[in-house]
Structures are given as C-alpha cells and as structure tokens.
Design an enzyme around this catalytic site. Structure first.
Site, PDB file in Angstrom:
ATOM      1  CG  HIS A 157      -1.963   1.038   1.192  1.00  0.00           C
ATOM      2  ND1 HIS A 157      -2.847   1.199   0.145  1.00  0.00           N
ATOM      3  CD2 HIS A 157      -2.271   2.006   2.103  1.00  0.00           C
ATOM      4  CE1 HIS A 157      -3.655   2.220   0.407  1.00  0.00           C
ATOM      5  NE2 HIS A 157      -3.327   2.731   1.585  1.00  0.00           N
ATOM      6  CD  GLU A 167       1.736  -2.121   3.107  1.00  0.00           C
ATOM      7  OE1 GLU A 167       1.404  -2.902   2.198  1.00  0.00           O
ATOM      8  OE2 GLU A 167       1.765  -0.876   2.942  1.00  0.00           O
ATOM      9  CE  LYS A 203      -1.429   3.779  -2.719  1.00  0.00           C
ATOM     10  NZ  LYS A 203      -1.277   2.318  -2.613  1.00  0.00           N
ATOM     11  CG  HIS A 260      -3.315   6.885  -2.395  1.00  0.00           C
ATOM     12  ND1 HIS A 260      -3.997   5.873  -3.012  1.00  0.00           N
ATOM     13  CD2 HIS A 260      -3.592   6.761  -1.060  1.00  0.00           C
ATOM     14  CE1 HIS A 260      -4.643   5.160  -2.106  1.00  0.00           C
ATOM     15  NE2 HIS A 260      -4.415   5.688  -0.920  1.00  0.00           N
TER      16      HIS A 260
END
Length: 419
Positions: free
Chosen positions: A307, A318, A339, A344
């Site tokens: 992510h 994470e 990203k 994002h």
C-alpha cells in the site's frame, strides 16, 4: 464444490505516468514520477499545489462530445481503461462470447466529486431561491454509474455493480469478480476502478486532514514511501481495468493469459476511521487471509506491491505486518510502492497496483520505489524495498495490498500461469 480457475486475459490503464498499459509499465520500470503542479484548478491558495494528474487525455477521442459532457471525469477514465482491456482480451469481437455471462464490477472511492462540487457551486452562486440543477447531476455523480456505462457500451449483461471501500475499493472489486467467476456465476468480468478527485474539494479535504505531502518545492520527489522524511501522500487520478476470465473459457477461445489469480484476502482494522492499526494487525490478517485462500505459504511469494502511501504511520504499520507474517522470508522478498511514481489513486489504486504485480509475475522484473533519500531507522535494513531501480528476479507469485479509511484491508494474489 470444485472451484473454477481464474486467469487474467486483458489489461487497460489510464494513469499519471502513461495512458496505455505499455506506457504505464515502461514508466514504472524507468522510475518516472507523475507528480507536477496542479492544472485542473487554481491551487495557489492551497497548502498542496501539486498532484499526479492524468496527462494528454481527451475524452472526445473515445466518446462523442455530447456523450462526454454527460460523464464525470471518473466515468470517462473508466471508459478509457475498460475499452483498452476489453479490446486486449478480445471480449467485444469474439463471436463465441455469451454476453449474458460477462459482468462488470467497478470501483471508485469517491465517484463524481467533480460533478458534485460543480453543481453545488452553481447552486450557491445563483440557484438559492430558484434552484436549478443539471438533469445529469445525479447520474453523473453516483459511484456505480461507471459500471453501468461500461455494461451499456459493450452489451455485457452479467453481474453489474460497484464497490466502495475507500482506497481498497478496486481490490475488493477484483476479489468479488474472482469469486463470482470461480463459483461459476460468470465466464468473465470487467473489473477495476477509476478516480478523478484532483479537485478543489478533494485536495482541500485531504489537506484539512493533514494527509497530503506539502513538498511544493519538489513535487516529483514528494511521494517517498519508507523514507525518513516522508510527509504524506500525493493525490493521483486515473483508472485501471483487469479482465478476469474462467480458465477453460479463456483456453477454448485462445485468449492471451497474463497470469492466474489465485486468492483474495479481506480484513478490518477495527481501530480508527483514518489511522492504521499501529501494530499492523489488519494488514497482517489480510495477508494471512489471501495466502490461505491461495493455498500458498509465505515462502511462495517473491514480490509484494505494498500500500505504501508515504505517510509517517501507514508505512510503519504495513512493514510491521510484513515482518510479523513473513518472518525471515521477509528479507528474501522484493517490496515496492509504485505510489512513489503514480501517487495515490484512492479507489483506483488497487487496480493499477494489481496490474503492476501481474506484469512483474509475467516479466520477472519488479518496479522500484523511487524517491529514497534517507534511511528510516524504523525499518530493518535487511528489507529490500527495491529502492530507486527496477530489479530482475524470478517472480513466481506476488500479492498486492490496499488499505482504506475505515480500516478496510484487501489483498490479491497472482502466480505465473501454468496450463
């Protein structure tokens, strides 16, 4: 019940770093940043004055001018990416296709925010006391309308709905599509997500939360996941589409197969509306769930598209989950956050990042995490974040993680296709 196999037979992309899959993939491997000063509106008074916008896209190249005016940009983006993927998979030209068994499951975290903002501004300016709204206001704004437009455009009459789970939305759409196909409810599903939230209200809202980077002096280096000096995410926009298809159905019609989808995982943080669980429990549970669903062991995974938003808390959470779940194998993984290049894309992030994982599996090369300048002592130096440059390696299987406000966590797994 014997579950059916599910394969990827088509891809489509409209992103801040490329308006086709080929351009998107090459830009990822080259470490190209899509961040630049905002052009969609005057951002001079905003704390953040830059974003990762789609560039050079003309909706009238795919829609006539009258039809284009009826669609919010997020739906225009959906049409652009889905047209590419449907053509790539041959779904619209293959006479053997039963369109009653081809579905569309599409996602957007926010939907038609541009239309909503535009209409409310018009109302406040001149409508109070004499309210007049565009008759297309509601059908342009609602998040499910993109799936409807794709279905109508191509005549697909299978399962058709929208998924909204904030930034996990398009990953959840992939999981729903995967499950419908393996349960025999559809032969193929057009799935993915689109977002067009680079607007006054989108940027202003995220600024008010202190979620966005404010590195206005260097937009192209602002998204720096896992760097000590990361200061928030960079807002992106665009669309990604993936065609999932039942294996035997794809085989019978001679479709090109990119990879096999083998699992989907979901979990909830049950912690906070915007902050991740500090110990990464939701992220840990979702990775366990996706590997259980795929019948894989942690040592079967070679790459994680994380992510990795470039926020101070999110990146740490994470990584803690990866270390806890993968143990010593964490040091054998390639980890990267694309990203850092695309920004994002909110509800569309999962689709374009799953695509990066699929292409890494197909081509045995991992796209990088760019914009790394200073190591963060919070992260074990033995972890391979694929900083700065793409890395060649055999990628037997990969997972892609996406997490959303509200504590929504979703992860998907892909492996090399073997007939």
């Amino acid at each position: 019940m014997l579950l059916k196999r599910v394969v990827v037979t088509g891809l489509g992309a409209l992103t801040p770093i490329g308006n086709t899959v080929a351009d998107y993939w090459q830009a990822l491997l080259a470490g190209k940043s899509g961040a630049a000063p905002i052009t969609h509106f005057d951002a001079s008074n905003f704390k953040t004055k830059f974003a990762c916008e789609v560039k050079g896209f003309d909706p009238t190249s795919i829609l006539d001018r009258k039809e284009a005016r009826k669609l919010d940009p997020f739906a225009q983006y959906a049409i652009a990416a889905s047209d590419q993927a449907i053509a790539d998979a041959g779904l619209s030209t293959d006479p053997s296709i039963n369109k009653n068994r081809v579905g569309v499951i599409w996602a957007s975290g926010i939907g038609g925010i541009f239309t909503f903002q535009d209409q409310i501004i018009d109302y406040v300016k001149g409508g109070i006391g004499n309210p007049r709204f565009n008759p297309f206001f509601i059908p342009k704004m609602i998040s499910d309308i993109a799936s409807g437009h794709i279905s109508i455009r191509h005549g697909f009459r299978g399962p058709n709905f929208s998924v909204v789970s904030a930034c996990a939305s398009s990953t959840n759409a992939l999981i729903d599509s995967f499950n419908y196909i393996r349960l025999g409810k559809a032969d193929a599903i057009v799935t993915g997500g689109s977002e067009a939230a680079v607007t006054d209200s989108g940027v202003g809202g995220f600024n008010a939360m202190k979620a966005l980077s404010e590195r206005n002096d260097s937009p192209e280096t602002a998204s720096r996941p896992f760097d000590l000096h990361r200061d928030g995410f960079v807002l992106g926009e665009g669309s990604g589409c993936i065609i999932l298809e039942e294996y035997e159905h794809a085989l019978r019609r001679g479709a090109t197969i990119y990879a096999e989808m083998i699992g989907g995982g979901m979990s909830g943080d049950a912690y906070h509306i915007t902050a991740p669980h500090p110990d990464g429990l939701g992220a840990l549970f979702v990775m366990k769930d996706v590997l259980d669903d795929a019948h894989l062991q942690p040592t079967d995974i070679d790459y994680i598209n994380v992510h990795g938003t470039s926020t101070p808390l999110g990146d740490i959470s994470e990584v803690k989950a990866i270390e806890q779940f993968f143990g010593d194998w964490a040091y054998q993984l390639n980890i990267s956050s694309t990203k850092s290049m695309t920004g994002h894309l909110l509800g569309a992030a999962g689709a374009i990042e799953a695509m990066a994982a699929i292409l890494a599996v197909k081509h045995d090369i991992v796209p990088p995490t760019i914009n790394h300048f200073t190591d963060d002592p919070a992260f074990d130096p033995r972890l391979n974040f694929t900083f700065l440059n793409a890395q060649k390696r055999t990628v037997r299987a990969a997972i892609s993680n996406t997490f959303g406000f509200g504590g929504h966590n979703a992860s998907v797994a892909f492996k090399k296709f073997e007939g």
